[in-house]
Design a protein around this motif. Structure first.
Motif, PDB file in Angstrom:
ATOM      1  N   ASP A 247       2.469   4.658  -2.517  1.00  0.00           N
ATOM      2  CA  ASP A 247       2.101   4.809  -3.660  1.00  0.00           C
ATOM      3  C   ASP A 247       3.701   5.391  -4.115  1.00  0.00           C
ATOM      4  O   ASP A 247       4.590   5.864  -3.653  1.00  0.00           O
TER       5      ASP A 247
ATOM      6  N   SER B 285      -1.836   0.691   5.973  1.00  0.00           N
ATOM      7  CA  SER B 285       0.076  -0.193   5.307  1.00  0.00           C
ATOM      8  C   SER B 285       0.324  -1.344   5.464  1.00  0.00           C
ATOM      9  O   SER B 285       0.488  -0.658   7.257  1.00  0.00           O
TER      10      SER B 285
ATOM     11  N   ASP C 191       0.055   4.184   2.693  1.00  0.00           N
ATOM     12  CA  ASP C 191      -1.980   4.749   2.789  1.00  0.00           C
ATOM     13  C   ASP C 191      -1.758   3.988   4.177  1.00  0.00           C
ATOM     14  O   ASP C 191      -0.891   3.113   4.844  1.00  0.00           O
TER      15      ASP C 191
ATOM     16  N   ARG D   8       0.759  -0.768   0.236  1.00  0.00           N
ATOM     17  CA  ARG D   8      -0.365   0.326  -0.288  1.00  0.00           C
ATOM     18  C   ARG D   8       0.978   1.263  -0.169  1.00  0.00           C
ATOM     19  O   ARG D   8       0.686   2.336   0.835  1.00  0.00           O
TER      20      ARG D   8
END
Length: 245
Positions: A66, A76, A73, A64
């Protein structure tokens, strides 16, 4: 039996006369989480799968993360989980890597991370030590990288106790690390404040019967934490005022 501290409303005045020990989470508390681990993890994934952007994207999705922003996120497994949790997420995307090999690689790489301090730590930790508090670190990271990261910012000998998820006390949200710190320092759990950026930290403190201090230098927001915390602070730099120093 120790009576847990009352579940008072957030932002109450600091109980300086009751707290004798401060136990800190590491990532997101002593160190800013995204600034420390976001870019480092992007580089890690690129090095794990060079010339394979499809695998890099798969790994990032599993963690998770980016890739473009180098930001995790809130859900995560890296944020509040252990090294084993991250390995469980990554292994299915890394054909040919054994658990033992990946574990050794991540441990070695994480020793070289350059932590980004949430606030200037040496003066703050020095102030708290001079005020007489017993100080510890309880992290779901592994112990050896944690010690290396603390040393890298001038805190090699600043804490009376440092425990990772592999130190023999379990991992948060279990209370083992918290209780081990209290026992090692000869303190009642009710005289210790656990300071962390995630609900894992606060649940561990609750289970141990400790004060629960949340900070907002991790990924979680105020609304994610306030219902489990005795107080929510912007960062650990606000601890002296809360403690009445």
């Amino acid at each position: 039996m120790v009576t847990p501290p009352p579940n008072a409303a957030p932002d109450r005045a600091g109980p300086a006369h009751e707290i004798e020990g401060l136990l800190f989470d590491k990532d997101g508390t002593l160190f800013g989480f995204q600034a420390t681990w976001g870019g480092w993890t992007v580089n890690l994934l690129r090095n794990l799968a060079p010339d394979r952007p499809d695998i890099q994207r798969d790994l990032a999705a599993r963690l998770r993360l980016d890739l473009a922003r180098g930001a995790f996120d809130p859900a995560s497994p890296v944020i509040a989980g252990t090294l084993d949790d991250s390995i469980d997420a990554m292994l299915p995307a890394l054909g040919g890597w054994s658990r033992e090999r990946l574990t050794g690689h991540l441990l070695e790489e994480s020793r070289a991370v350059q932590p980004v301090e949430a606030v200037p730590l040496v003066p703050l930790i020095g102030q708290l030590r001079r005020a007489g508090f017993a100080l510890g670190v309880a992290t779901n990271d592994s112990e050896d990288p944690a010690l290396a990261q603390l040393a890298s910012v001038g805190l090699a000998d600043a804490f009376d106790f440092v425990a990772g998820s592999d130190s023999g006390y379990g991992a948060k949200p279990g209370p083992g690390q918290c209780l081990a710190f209290a026992e090692a320092q000869g303190l009642s759990p009710g005289a210790v404040a656990m300071v962390g950026d995630s609900t894992h930290d606060l649940l561990a403190a609750r289970a141990a019967g400790m004060w629960r201090v949340a900070v907002l230098t991790g990924v979680a927001a105020h609304d994610d934490l306030h219902h489990e915390a005795d107080v929510v602070l912007p960062d650990i730099g606000h601890l002296p005022a809360w403690l009445g120093l």
